[in-house]
Design a protein around this motif. Structure first.
Motif, mmCIF file in Angstrom:
data_model
loop_
_atom_site.group_PDB
_atom_site.id
_atom_site.type_symbol
_atom_site.label_atom_id
_atom_site.label_comp_id
_atom_site.label_asym_id
_atom_site.label_seq_id
_atom_site.Cartn_x
_atom_site.Cartn_y
_atom_site.Cartn_z
ATOM 1 N N GLN A 1 140.741 11.533 70.951
ATOM 2 C CA GLN A 1 139.839 10.573 70.626
ATOM 3 C C GLN A 1 140.076 9.151 71.195
ATOM 4 O O GLN A 1 141.192 8.791 71.213
ATOM 5 C CB GLN A 1 139.447 10.439 69.040
ATOM 6 N N LEU A 2 139.164 8.349 71.355
ATOM 7 C CA LEU A 2 139.518 7.054 71.719
ATOM 8 C C LEU A 2 138.102 6.026 71.294
ATOM 9 O O LEU A 2 137.046 6.495 71.229
ATOM 10 C CB LEU A 2 139.378 6.953 73.379
ATOM 11 N N ARG A 3 138.460 4.875 70.789
ATOM 12 C CA ARG A 3 137.352 3.918 70.204
ATOM 13 C C ARG A 3 137.671 2.544 71.030
ATOM 14 O O ARG A 3 138.853 1.936 71.117
ATOM 15 C CB ARG A 3 137.258 3.947 68.751
ATOM 16 N N LYS A 4 136.428 1.988 71.180
ATOM 17 C CA LYS A 4 136.459 0.479 71.404
ATOM 18 C C LYS A 4 135.511 -0.178 70.521
ATOM 19 O O LYS A 4 134.498 0.083 70.348
ATOM 20 C CB LYS A 4 135.940 0.166 72.978
ATOM 21 N N THR A 5 135.793 -1.580 69.930
ATOM 22 C CA THR A 5 134.951 -1.992 68.730
ATOM 23 C C THR A 5 134.768 -3.464 69.392
ATOM 24 O O THR A 5 135.662 -4.243 69.836
ATOM 25 C CB THR A 5 135.727 -1.945 67.541
ATOM 26 N N LEU A 6 133.493 -3.907 69.388
ATOM 27 C CA LEU A 6 133.095 -5.243 69.523
ATOM 28 C C LEU A 6 132.252 -5.608 68.432
ATOM 29 O O LEU A 6 131.576 -5.337 67.706
ATOM 30 C CB LEU A 6 131.909 -5.269 70.734
ATOM 31 N N MET A 7 132.865 -7.208 68.053
ATOM 32 C CA MET A 7 132.398 -7.723 66.732
ATOM 33 C C MET A 7 131.086 -8.816 67.314
ATOM 34 O O MET A 7 131.403 -9.575 68.412
ATOM 35 C CB MET A 7 133.421 -8.431 65.858
ATOM 36 N N VAL A 8 129.734 -8.675 66.831
ATOM 37 C CA VAL A 8 128.673 -9.324 67.291
ATOM 38 C C VAL A 8 128.161 -10.235 66.179
ATOM 39 O O VAL A 8 128.020 -9.801 65.014
ATOM 40 C CB VAL A 8 127.719 -8.387 67.679
ATOM 41 N N ASP A 9 128.194 -11.603 66.296
ATOM 42 C CA ASP A 9 127.698 -12.431 65.274
ATOM 43 C C ASP A 9 126.162 -12.535 65.345
ATOM 44 O O ASP A 9 125.510 -11.839 66.121
ATOM 45 C CB ASP A 9 128.162 -13.771 65.563
#
Length: 364
Positions: A261-269
């Motif tokens: 498994q692999l994940r990429k996370t982005l925080m959006v305001d």
């Protein structure tokens, strides 16, 4: 713990299937000095990222691991393999004594030296790269890398023991004429018996998750249950890749079922949410003929929040509607019963006055 540090550090080396072509064979050795419950010497044998064998000094047997078959069955790699294991054990015992002196580890106790051997072959079976690396009690000792044209020897921090020119020439000959051909032959044998594992292609499951957080939203591109471990996972904003430094990028991790498994996370305001960008999670993998992707259209934080909390409201509405339907059905049933009772009270053929014809007759 050091075993994991040693292994993760080695993953930075070029031999670790960086291109996805060829195969690699790993021997992960551990020698322990001092009173412990573990074997004095042990080895884990891995083909690519799959464990295929195990050996320890308690049993002096090379055991087959994985691939089905009889439990604790012998892994037959020929008598030369057992001789190599015995030589590795004696070599590591000597290197541990040297390492303790180099690192001033003089007090009684438990001391550990770990060694990693690895080689890579091309798709046509030709040997391509081989290396060895030692660590003593969590400290890098020295390492060797050889790729037919270059022989590199390096000492670790605080490691004053170095090979002179003659020793390096001798070791280069051993790597070139013995270890590298032996590794290639062993790998060919193991590939033949484990091809159903190392040659498989499992498509990734791709998801784009979004949830409120930090005054905006957290968008996660997640790929799970894929094999082999090499995957190209990209998060796009309106069709353009999002810079890696804007995201929290995880490592490719075991999924607990032999897959990854692999994940990429982005925080959006909130401000970016109001622009209502389209986010796409895209994956390229050996199991896929075309790129696999899934998309999500951003919303403002308020609408996003209402969307999240609407589930209990929807549930309440469903309950109210069900109650109304039950009440209507009950009222309709009651109304039907009253109509049936009313109809039953009207005179039918069997309820008519049978004396009526006689009365009419007598009156005549």
């Amino acid at each position: 713990m050091f075993f994991l540090q040693l292994m993760s550090g080695s993953l930075l080396l070029p031999l670790v299937m960086s291109s996805g072509s060829g195969h690699s064979l790993w021997g992960l050795f551990t020698y322990i000095s001092g009173p412990t419950q573990f074997p004095e010497f042990s080895m884990v044998l891995m083909l690519d990222d799959i464990q295929v064998g195990y050996y320890d000094s308690n049993t002096s047997r090379l055991i087959k691991v994985g691939g089905g078959g009889e439990k604790w069955a012998e892994l037959d790699l020929g008598p030369l393999a057992l001789n190599v294991l015995q030589n590795q054990m004696m070599s590591m015992r000597r290197r541990l004594d040297i390492g303790r002196k180099q690192l001033n580890l003089t007090s009684p106790g438990v001391y550990v030296i770990q060694r990693m051997w690895a080689c890579e072959v091309q798709e046509d079976g030709q040997p391509d790269f081989i290396m060895s690396r030692d660590g003593v009690n969590g400290h890098d000792a020295d390492s060797v890398q050889y790729n037919k044209t270059h022989f590199l020897y390096g000492g670790g921090d605080g490691w004053d023991f170095h090979w002179d020119t003659m020793v390096q020439m001798y070791e280069q000959m051993r790597f070139s004429n013995f270890y590298q051909p032996l590794c290639a032959r062993t790998m060919g044998h193991l590939l033949e018996s484990n091809k159903h594992l190392v040659m498989r292609r499992v498509r990734p499951r791709l998801r784009l998750l979004s949830q409120p957080g930090g005054g905006g939203a957290q968008i996660t591109c997640l790929a799970t249950d894929f094999y082999p471990r090499h995957i190209n996972l990209t998060l796009l904003r309106d069709g353009e890749p999002v810079d890696e430094d804007q995201m929290t990028v995880g490592s490719v991790l075991p999924n607990g079922n032999g897959l990854y498994q692999l994940r990429k996370t982005l925080m959006v305001d909130e401000e970016e949410l109001q622009r209502k960008h389209k986010y796409t999670c895209a994956a390229s993998h050996l199991s896929l003929d075309n790129r696999l992707d899934v998309s999500w259209r951003a919303e403002s934080f308020r609408s996003f929040r209402l969307h999240v909390i609407s589930a209990p409201v929807v549930l309440l509405l469903v309950v109210v509607i069900l109650l109304l339907v039950l009440m209507m059905m009950k009222m309709r049933k009651r109304s039907g019963s009253e109509e049936a009772l009313h109809e039953g009270s009207e005179p039918g053929v069997e309820d008519r006055d049978v004396t009526a014809p006689l009365k009419n007759f007598s009156s005549k």
